[in-house]
Design an enzyme around this catalytic site. Structure first.
Site, PDB file in Angstrom:
ATOM      1  N   THR A  89       0.723  -1.378  -0.060  1.00  0.00           N
ATOM      2  CA  THR A  89      -0.065   0.052  -0.131  1.00  0.00           C
ATOM      3  C   THR A  89       0.783   1.224   0.048  1.00  0.00           C
ATOM      4  O   THR A  89       0.898   1.937   1.064  1.00  0.00           O
ATOM      5  CB  THR A  89      -0.869   0.035   1.238  1.00  0.00           C
ATOM      6  OG1 THR A  89      -0.048  -0.308   2.643  1.00  0.00           O
ATOM      7  CG2 THR A  89      -1.919  -1.057   1.366  1.00  0.00           C
ATOM      8  N   THR A 132      -1.118  -2.903   5.631  1.00  0.00           N
ATOM      9  CA  THR A 132      -1.446  -1.544   6.363  1.00  0.00           C
ATOM     10  C   THR A 132      -2.371  -0.706   5.540  1.00  0.00           C
ATOM     11  O   THR A 132      -1.984  -0.322   4.313  1.00  0.00           O
ATOM     12  CB  THR A 132      -0.256  -0.906   6.686  1.00  0.00           C
ATOM     13  OG1 THR A 132       0.518  -1.770   7.506  1.00  0.00           O
ATOM     14  CG2 THR A 132      -0.767   0.317   7.583  1.00  0.00           C
ATOM     15  N   PHE A 163       2.483  -6.600  13.124  1.00  0.00           N
ATOM     16  CA  PHE A 163       3.306  -5.803  13.904  1.00  0.00           C
ATOM     17  C   PHE A 163       4.754  -5.962  13.981  1.00  0.00           C
ATOM     18  O   PHE A 163       5.586  -5.788  14.528  1.00  0.00           O
ATOM     19  CB  PHE A 163       2.892  -5.543  15.558  1.00  0.00           C
ATOM     20  CG  PHE A 163       1.322  -5.091  15.509  1.00  0.00           C
ATOM     21  CD1 PHE A 163       1.247  -3.441  15.426  1.00  0.00           C
ATOM     22  CD2 PHE A 163       0.571  -6.039  15.755  1.00  0.00           C
ATOM     23  CE1 PHE A 163      -0.248  -3.161  15.442  1.00  0.00           C
ATOM     24  CE2 PHE A 163      -0.872  -5.524  15.851  1.00  0.00           C
ATOM     25  CZ  PHE A 163      -1.157  -4.073  15.738  1.00  0.00           C
ATOM     26  N   LYS A 215      -3.090  -0.283  14.217  1.00  0.00           N
ATOM     27  CA  LYS A 215      -1.923  -0.323  13.412  1.00  0.00           C
ATOM     28  C   LYS A 215      -1.496   1.087  13.085  1.00  0.00           C
ATOM     29  O   LYS A 215      -0.185   1.081  13.594  1.00  0.00           O
ATOM     30  CB  LYS A 215      -2.200  -1.204  12.180  1.00  0.00           C
ATOM     31  CG  LYS A 215      -1.187  -1.091  10.993  1.00  0.00           C
ATOM     32  CD  LYS A 215      -0.029  -2.013  11.942  1.00  0.00           C
ATOM     33  CE  LYS A 215       1.067  -1.749  10.759  1.00  0.00           C
ATOM     34  NZ  LYS A 215       2.358  -2.827  10.834  1.00  0.00           N
ATOM     35  N   PHE A 260      12.418   2.284  21.863  1.00  0.00           N
ATOM     36  CA  PHE A 260      12.100   3.388  21.115  1.00  0.00           C
ATOM     37  C   PHE A 260      12.568   4.771  21.399  1.00  0.00           C
ATOM     38  O   PHE A 260      11.976   5.889  21.268  1.00  0.00           O
ATOM     39  CB  PHE A 260      10.796   3.359  20.360  1.00  0.00           C
ATOM     40  CG  PHE A 260      10.703   2.144  19.255  1.00  0.00           C
ATOM     41  CD1 PHE A 260      10.650   1.049  19.424  1.00  0.00           C
ATOM     42  CD2 PHE A 260      10.427   2.639  18.026  1.00  0.00           C
ATOM     43  CE1 PHE A 260      10.745   0.086  18.492  1.00  0.00           C
ATOM     44  CE2 PHE A 260      10.656   1.742  17.022  1.00  0.00           C
ATOM     45  CZ  PHE A 260      10.933   0.281  16.959  1.00  0.00           C
ATOM     46  N   GLY A 268      13.694   5.766   9.188  1.00  0.00           N
ATOM     47  CA  GLY A 268      13.567   5.323   7.782  1.00  0.00           C
ATOM     48  C   GLY A 268      12.509   4.212   7.577  1.00  0.00           C
ATOM     49  O   GLY A 268      11.906   3.787   8.443  1.00  0.00           O
ATOM     50  N   CYS A 271       7.728   1.679   6.563  1.00  0.00           N
ATOM     51  CA  CYS A 271       6.606   1.753   7.261  1.00  0.00           C
ATOM     52  C   CYS A 271       6.354   3.115   7.874  1.00  0.00           C
ATOM     53  O   CYS A 271       5.331   3.470   7.717  1.00  0.00           O
ATOM     54  CB  CYS A 271       6.463   0.625   8.396  1.00  0.00           C
ATOM     55  SG  CYS A 271       6.892  -1.047   7.644  1.00  0.00           S
ATOM     56  N   LYS A 331      18.238   0.224   8.922  1.00  0.00           N
ATOM     57  CA  LYS A 331      18.367  -0.343  10.212  1.00  0.00           C
ATOM     58  C   LYS A 331      19.297  -1.502   9.975  1.00  0.00           C
ATOM     59  O   LYS A 331      19.495  -1.915   8.924  1.00  0.00           O
ATOM     60  CB  LYS A 331      17.108  -0.556  10.944  1.00  0.00           C
ATOM     61  CG  LYS A 331      16.312  -1.628  10.450  1.00  0.00           C
ATOM     62  CD  LYS A 331      14.868  -1.787  11.015  1.00  0.00           C
ATOM     63  CE  LYS A 331      15.023  -2.797  11.989  1.00  0.00           C
ATOM     64  NZ  LYS A 331      13.586  -3.218  12.534  1.00  0.00           N
TER      65      LYS A 331
HETATM   66  C1  UGA Z   1       7.772  -0.742  12.134  1.00  0.00           C
HETATM   67  C2  UGA Z   1       7.292  -1.153  13.655  1.00  0.00           C
HETATM   68  O1  UGA Z   1       8.192  -1.188  14.486  1.00  0.00           O
HETATM   69  C3  UGA Z   1       6.576  -2.658  13.464  1.00  0.00           C
HETATM   70  O2  UGA Z   1       5.952  -2.966  14.776  1.00  0.00           O
HETATM   71  C4  UGA Z   1       5.609  -2.383  12.221  1.00  0.00           C
HETATM   72  O3  UGA Z   1       4.860  -3.718  12.220  1.00  0.00           O
HETATM   73  C5  UGA Z   1       6.433  -1.971  11.023  1.00  0.00           C
HETATM   74  O4  UGA Z   1       6.915  -0.958  11.153  1.00  0.00           O
HETATM   75  C6  UGA Z   1       5.515  -2.131   9.918  1.00  0.00           C
HETATM   76  O5  UGA Z   1       4.355  -1.156   9.919  1.00  0.00           O
HETATM   77  O6  UGA Z   1       5.289  -2.886   9.167  1.00  0.00           O
HETATM   78  P1  UGA Z   1      10.392  -1.597  11.214  1.00  0.00           P
HETATM   79  O7  UGA Z   1      10.040  -0.280  10.235  1.00  0.00           O
HETATM   80  O8  UGA Z   1      10.550  -2.805  10.356  1.00  0.00           O
HETATM   81  O9  UGA Z   1       9.002  -1.887  12.042  1.00  0.00           O
HETATM   82  O10 UGA Z   1      11.648  -0.842  11.886  1.00  0.00           O
HETATM   83  P2  UGA Z   1      11.728  -0.549  13.368  1.00  0.00           P
HETATM   84  O11 UGA Z   1      12.534  -1.327  14.202  1.00  0.00           O
HETATM   85  O12 UGA Z   1      10.279   0.231  13.911  1.00  0.00           O
HETATM   86  O13 UGA Z   1      12.583   0.937  13.067  1.00  0.00           O
HETATM   87  C7  UGA Z   1      12.134   1.921  12.409  1.00  0.00           C
HETATM   88  C8  UGA Z   1      12.983   2.928  12.165  1.00  0.00           C
HETATM   89  O14 UGA Z   1      12.902   3.770  13.528  1.00  0.00           O
HETATM   90  C9  UGA Z   1      14.641   2.710  11.947  1.00  0.00           C
HETATM   91  O15 UGA Z   1      15.005   3.479  10.944  1.00  0.00           O
HETATM   92  C10 UGA Z   1      15.203   2.876  13.362  1.00  0.00           C
HETATM   93  O16 UGA Z   1      16.631   2.916  12.969  1.00  0.00           O
HETATM   94  C11 UGA Z   1      14.484   3.889  13.747  1.00  0.00           C
HETATM   95  N1  UGA Z   1      14.514   3.900  15.387  1.00  0.00           N
HETATM   96  C12 UGA Z   1      13.874   2.966  16.060  1.00  0.00           C
HETATM   97  C13 UGA Z   1      15.112   4.872  16.002  1.00  0.00           C
HETATM   98  O17 UGA Z   1      15.549   5.897  15.329  1.00  0.00           O
HETATM   99  N2  UGA Z   1      15.330   4.957  17.285  1.00  0.00           N
HETATM  100  C14 UGA Z   1      14.663   3.775  18.037  1.00  0.00           C
HETATM  101  O18 UGA Z   1      14.914   4.133  19.434  1.00  0.00           O
HETATM  102  C15 UGA Z   1      14.032   2.918  17.268  1.00  0.00           C
END
Ligand code: UGA
Length: 443
Positions: A89, A132, A163, A215, A260, A268, A271, A331
């Site tokens: 999406t 989503t 999630f 979500k 978080f 980035g 999502c 990440k």
């Molecule tokens: C995110 C959500 O965490 C999931 O629960 C959700 O299912 C998913 O999106 C989705 O909608 O499909 P994701 O994007 O894979 O998951 O990765 P995250 O671990 O959430 O990290 C997202 C971004 O935030 C990364 O760039 C990461 O480096 C950044 N981040 C995360 C930070 O800058 N600081 C933090 O403390 C945590």
């Protein structure tokens, strides 16, 4: 076509992880994928993306004859009672979600169901939306089935948002914090409860609109935490406070929680940026004030700008200097470079006429194909040591665990000037200093 209980439409991140994990629970599934190249890859046992544990589990599922890949949607609809929709999406230019792939799958299901119903009598299908999607999508799909189903019988539509996080998707799927089931009927609830019968976590059953909102609200809240801590980080810089300790001190409060709250270059991936844009678009449409979320996006958009300010403060003139980007993926433990801060940082450095060198353990091929013009102006290195040799500065953009294991003394000794900006607050400052870095600076 073998007999399966579940069909999954779309072998992207959510679809493939869902299918493989459900197969590991003993279910028999088929995955419908239109992209021929992806399909061939999957049939030979490979995912189109990197995700720890996934390919091993895929091999087990295929070996046990529990997973099949097909481009024949008719066979899938014919055979399975439960149809998971896991297609993309992506955002439209105005930020709202493009639902054309979801609608396309529903049309396909209705077409095959109408055909099937001419020959068979049974209870109809349960269509489960895992993609989503904006609030109201399941409801609209149900209306679509009622209006255009033309003999397709009772089709129920449920929402079952996912999630999982890239890089830990298998663990997140197998050990979820909760399972959300949005449904308008008891049959849908019973079927989904049965699919998840072996999962040990709270199961929240609600209507489809509420499930869809859970979500978006969850992703937006997590993104808000990140932008909040990044704003505090900027303040910490100005008043000489240590953001890592501030975050730890906040995180001990159970109402806040430690997760978080890692400050750095910002979020980035495919999502958070997309879901925040979609939710703010919904807010604008309904005249609900969503400035808070717009600020979250704004703070995140400015992170590379802040990093550039800091680099200039520390390195002064950037023109002609060689700067190494360590980490390109959004990440660690993924090869995904969609909406990655590294692209924005590289763009800005090149604008300053710096020479950019990059190294990433898994994301370089994807980076080159997603950003071809930008990549043509970057030198990609074979390893971190080679990348950093004779450079003037390093910017660490992704907290890959292997970067912790590097011989930083060897790296600093081979640099023109041993300077490193740790945009993830990942490496130990004391160790960097010991390794000869003039300054293990952070952002
Ligand atoms: C995110 C959500 O965490 C999931 O629960 C959700 O299912 C998913 O999106 C989705 O909608 O499909 P994701 O994007 O894979 O998951 O990765 P995250 O671990 O959430 O990290 C997202 C971004 O935030 C990364 O760039 C990461 O480096 C950044 N981040 C995360 C930070 O800058 N600081 C933090 O403390 C945590």
């Amino acid at each position: 076509m073998v007999n399966v209980e579940i069909a999954v439409f779309g072998a992207g991140y959510v679809g493939l992880v869902t299918a493989v994990c459900l197969a590991s629970q003993g279910h028999r599934l088929c995955v419908v994928e239109k992209d021929r190249a992806k399909l061939d890859k999957l049939r030979s046992g490979h995912a189109a993306f990197y995700e720890p544990e996934l390919e091993g589990m895929l091999a087990d599922a295929a070996g046990a004859d529990r997973i099949h890949f097909t481009n024949n949607s008719g066979d899938a609809v014919h055979s399975a009672d439960l149809l998971f929709v896991c297609v993309g999406t992506p955002p439209l230019p105005d930020g709202s979600a493009d639902l054309s792939q979801v609608e396309e799958v529903m049309k396909t299901i209705l077409k095959h169901e109408t055909e099937r119903k001419k020959h068979e009598e049974d209870k109809g299908k349960l269509v489960v939306i895992k993609s989503t999607v904006p609030v109201g999508t399941a409801y609209r799909l149900k209306r679509m089935a009622d209006l255009y189903g033309n003999g397709a019988g009772e089709i129920e539509v449920a929402s079952n948002p996912e999630f999982l996080r890239e890089g830990s998707a298998v663990r997140d799927f197998m050990q979820p914090d909760r399972i959300v089931i949005g449904t308008s009927g008891e049959r849908g609830e019973a079927m989904l409860r049965s699919v998840y019968r072996n999962f040990d976590c709270p199961v929240l059953v609600t209507d489809t609109n509420t499930a869809e909102m859970i979500k978006y609200a969850s992703n937006s809240f997590l993104a808000t935490k990140i932008s909040f801590i990044n704003m505090i980080s900027d303040l910490c810089d100005k008043v000489q406070a240590d953001i890592s300790i501030v975050a730890a001190g906040m995180g001990y409060d159970k109402r806040i929680g430690e997760q978080f709250l890692k400050a750095g270059i910002g979020f980035g991936g495919s999502c958070f940026p997309k879901d925040l844009s979609a939710l703010t678009a919904v807010g604008r449409k309904h005249h609900v004030k969503v400035e808070l979320l717009e600020q979250v996006i704004g703070v995140n958009r400015d992170r590379p700008l802040r990093l550039m300010e800091k680099l200039k403060e520390e390195m002064w003139v950037l023109k002609g200097k060689t700067i190494v980007l360590l980490g390109l993926t959004f990440k660690p433990n993924t090869d995904d470079v969609r909406d990655c801060p590294a692209a924005s940082v590289a763009e800005r450095l090149l604008k300053e006429q710096a020479n950019v060198v990059a190294y990433d353990p898994a994301g370089m091929a994807n980076f080159k194909s997603l950003y071809p013009e930008l990549s043509a102006r970057i030198r990609f290195a074979d390893d971190a040591y080679e990348a950093c040799r004779r450079s003037d500065g390093i910017v660490l953009l992704t907290e890959w665990p292997v970067f912790k294991e590097l011989d930083w003394g060897r790296i600093s000794a081979n640099m023109e000037a041993p300077f490193l900006l740790d945009a993830r607050h990942f490496l130990e400052e004391a160790k960097l200093k010991q390794a000869g870095f003039i300054r293990g600076s952070r952002t």
